[in-house]
Write a protein that holds these residues in place. Structure first.
Motif, PDB file in Angstrom:
ATOM      1  N   GLY A  12       0.813  -1.220   0.000  1.00 48.67           N
ATOM      2  CA  GLY A  12       0.000   0.000   0.000  1.00 48.67           C
ATOM      3  C   GLY A  12       0.844   1.266   0.000  1.00 48.67           C
ATOM      4  O   GLY A  12       2.029   1.251  -0.303  1.00 48.67           O
ATOM      5  N   GLY A  13       0.198   2.384   0.357  1.00 46.81           N
ATOM      6  CA  GLY A  13       0.897   3.661   0.438  1.00 46.81           C
ATOM      7  C   GLY A  13       0.810   4.516  -0.808  1.00 46.81           C
ATOM      8  O   GLY A  13       1.184   5.678  -0.787  1.00 46.81           O
ATOM      9  N   MET A  14       0.334   3.954  -1.909  1.00 48.38           N
ATOM     10  CA  MET A  14       0.270   4.704  -3.160  1.00 48.38           C
ATOM     11  C   MET A  14      -0.790   5.791  -3.075  1.00 48.38           C
ATOM     12  O   MET A  14      -1.781   5.608  -2.373  1.00 48.38           O
ATOM     13  N   PRO A  15      -0.678   6.924  -3.779  1.00 53.01           N
ATOM     14  CA  PRO A  15       0.435   7.268  -4.671  1.00 53.01           C
ATOM     15  C   PRO A  15       1.515   8.074  -3.967  1.00 53.01           C
ATOM     16  O   PRO A  15       2.519   8.428  -4.554  1.00 53.01           O
ATOM     17  N   ARG A  16       1.317   8.398  -2.684  1.00 57.06           N
ATOM     18  CA  ARG A  16       2.249   9.289  -1.988  1.00 57.06           C
ATOM     19  C   ARG A  16       3.606   8.631  -1.736  1.00 57.06           C
ATOM     20  O   ARG A  16       4.633   9.286  -1.722  1.00 57.06           O
ATOM     21  N   LYS A  17       3.604   7.328  -1.532  1.00 50.94           N
ATOM     22  CA  LYS A  17       4.860   6.622  -1.308  1.00 50.94           C
ATOM     23  C   LYS A  17       4.736   5.180  -1.763  1.00 50.94           C
ATOM     24  O   LYS A  17       3.631   4.683  -1.957  1.00 50.94           O
ATOM     25  N   ALA A  18       5.865   4.527  -1.930  1.00 49.62           N
ATOM     26  CA  ALA A  18       5.877   3.125  -2.351  1.00 49.62           C
ATOM     27  C   ALA A  18       6.924   2.379  -1.539  1.00 49.62           C
ATOM     28  O   ALA A  18       7.955   2.939  -1.171  1.00 49.62           O
ATOM     29  N   THR A  19       6.631   1.115  -1.264  1.00 52.50           N
ATOM     30  CA  THR A  19       7.586   0.272  -0.547  1.00 52.50           C
ATOM     31  C   THR A  19       8.401  -0.517  -1.556  1.00 52.50           C
ATOM     32  O   THR A  19       7.846  -1.253  -2.376  1.00 52.50           O
ATOM     33  N   LEU A  20       9.712  -0.346  -1.499  1.00 55.11           N
ATOM     34  CA  LEU A  20      10.628  -1.078  -2.372  1.00 55.11           C
ATOM     35  C   LEU A  20      11.392  -2.094  -1.534  1.00 55.11           C
ATOM     36  O   LEU A  20      11.865  -1.774  -0.443  1.00 55.11           O
ATOM     37  N   ARG A  21      11.512  -3.292  -2.058  1.00 50.84           N
ATOM     38  CA  ARG A  21      12.298  -4.334  -1.391  1.00 50.84           C
ATOM     39  C   ARG A  21      13.625  -4.451  -2.128  1.00 50.84           C
ATOM     40  O   ARG A  21      13.679  -4.824  -3.295  1.00 50.84           O
ATOM     41  N   PHE A  22      14.701  -4.119  -1.420  1.00 54.20           N
ATOM     42  CA  PHE A  22      16.051  -4.201  -1.987  1.00 54.20           C
ATOM     43  C   PHE A  22      16.649  -5.564  -1.653  1.00 54.20           C
ATOM     44  O   PHE A  22      16.728  -5.951  -0.492  1.00 54.20           O
ATOM     45  N   HIS A  23      17.078  -6.291  -2.701  1.00 53.81           N
ATOM     46  CA  HIS A  23      17.728  -7.593  -2.546  1.00 53.81           C
ATOM     47  C   HIS A  23      19.232  -7.386  -2.727  1.00 53.81           C
ATOM     48  O   HIS A  23      19.666  -6.728  -3.686  1.00 53.81           O
ATOM     49  N   PHE A  24      20.018  -7.972  -1.833  1.00 58.30           N
ATOM     50  CA  PHE A  24      21.467  -7.777  -1.863  1.00 58.30           C
ATOM     51  C   PHE A  24      22.190  -9.089  -2.124  1.00 58.30           C
ATOM     52  O   PHE A  24      21.622 -10.178  -1.973  1.00 58.30           O
ATOM     53  N   THR A  25      23.450  -8.969  -2.525  1.00 57.51           N
ATOM     54  CA  THR A  25      24.219 -10.151  -2.929  1.00 57.51           C
ATOM     55  C   THR A  25      24.519 -11.084  -1.771  1.00 57.51           C
ATOM     56  O   THR A  25      24.872 -12.243  -2.000  1.00 57.51           O
ATOM     57  N   ASP A  26      24.382 -10.643  -0.523  1.00 51.48           N
ATOM     58  CA  ASP A  26      24.604 -11.545   0.614  1.00 51.48           C
ATOM     59  C   ASP A  26      23.361 -12.386   0.915  1.00 51.48           C
ATOM     60  O   ASP A  26      23.339 -13.142   1.881  1.00 51.48           O
ATOM     61  N   GLY A  27      22.305 -12.248   0.079  1.00 52.35           N
ATOM     62  CA  GLY A  27      21.088 -13.036   0.261  1.00 52.35           C
ATOM     63  C   GLY A  27      20.041 -12.354   1.125  1.00 52.35           C
ATOM     64  O   GLY A  27      18.933 -12.871   1.284  1.00 52.35           O
ATOM     65  N   SER A  28      20.358 -11.199   1.681  1.00 51.35           N
ATOM     66  CA  SER A  28      19.403 -10.494   2.533  1.00 51.35           C
ATOM     67  C   SER A  28      18.518  -9.589   1.697  1.00 51.35           C
ATOM     68  O   SER A  28      18.848  -9.259   0.561  1.00 51.35           O
TER      69      SER A  28
END
Length: 199
Positions: free
Chosen positions: A159-175
């Motif tokens: 949720g949160g649209m349109p004022r904000k958005a949740t992004l999930r960042f995936h990293f090379t350490d698997g987190s």
């Protein structure tokens, strides 16, 4: 955009560029915050930005820290075990804001958001950064080379649209870690990285 908002955006850009001077050149940036689904990081991982004026600490504050900080250290293994247990339940894992624990790359990004300073997530030419803006100026609070970001996905269900958005960042350490980006810059930010498949 009115004049006041444009002036604020220009000031923010100037402060972000100052914080990253000699380190990186910003491509896209926007105000960011942790999500309501993220737990509070352990106290020892809380950032201490120099750009925020700190209130004087009294005797009671020092006594409180003397008693509470050892408790945080003792309960960390219990919290790590609990996190591992939740990760084994697939549907719980998908909805969690952090995977990998506070010692992971994603954990350090989420912990870096736990401050009273204004936070700007910045995608630069060579890295991903979190810049703090405060009464005393600006500084870089967290940085990572771009090649360590495996991908980014937009969590539409958060949720949160349109004022904000949740992004999930995936990293090379698997987190992975979820960060809410305020404003319309989230689409530009997401386009700077490969798409990440949800897990």
């Amino acid at each position: 955009m009115n004049d006041k908002a444009e002036q604020a955006a220009q000031e923010a850009r100037g402060q972000v560029e100052t914080a990253l001077a000699g380190v990186d050149q910003p491509v896209v940036f926007g105000p960011s915050q942790g999500t309501g689904r993220a737990k509070t990081p352990p106290r020892r991982r809380w950032p201490d930005p120099s750009v925020v004026r700190k209130p004087e600490k009294g005797l009671l504050d020092r006594l409180f820290l003397f008693v509470v900080v050892p408790v945080h250290h003792l309960t960390d293994p219990i919290g790590n075990f609990f996190d591992w247990l939740l990760d084994t339940v697939t549907f719980r894992r998908k909805r969690r804001a952090l995977h990998g624990g506070w010692g992971s790359t994603a954990g350090s990004l989420l912990a870096a958001h736990h401050t009273s300073a204004r936070r700007f997530l910045v995608v630069g030419r060579t890295g991903l950064h979190l810049v703090y803006l405060g009464e005393l100026g600006s500084e870089t609070g967290w940085s990572l080379p771009r090649e360590q970001v495996r991908g980014v996905e937009h969590l539409e269900w958060a949720g949160g649209m349109p004022r904000k958005a949740t992004l999930r960042f995936h990293f090379t350490d698997g987190s992975w870690g979820d960060v809410a980006v305020v404003g319309q810059t989230w689409q530009q930010m997401q386009s700077q990285f490969p798409a990440a498949a949800g897990k």
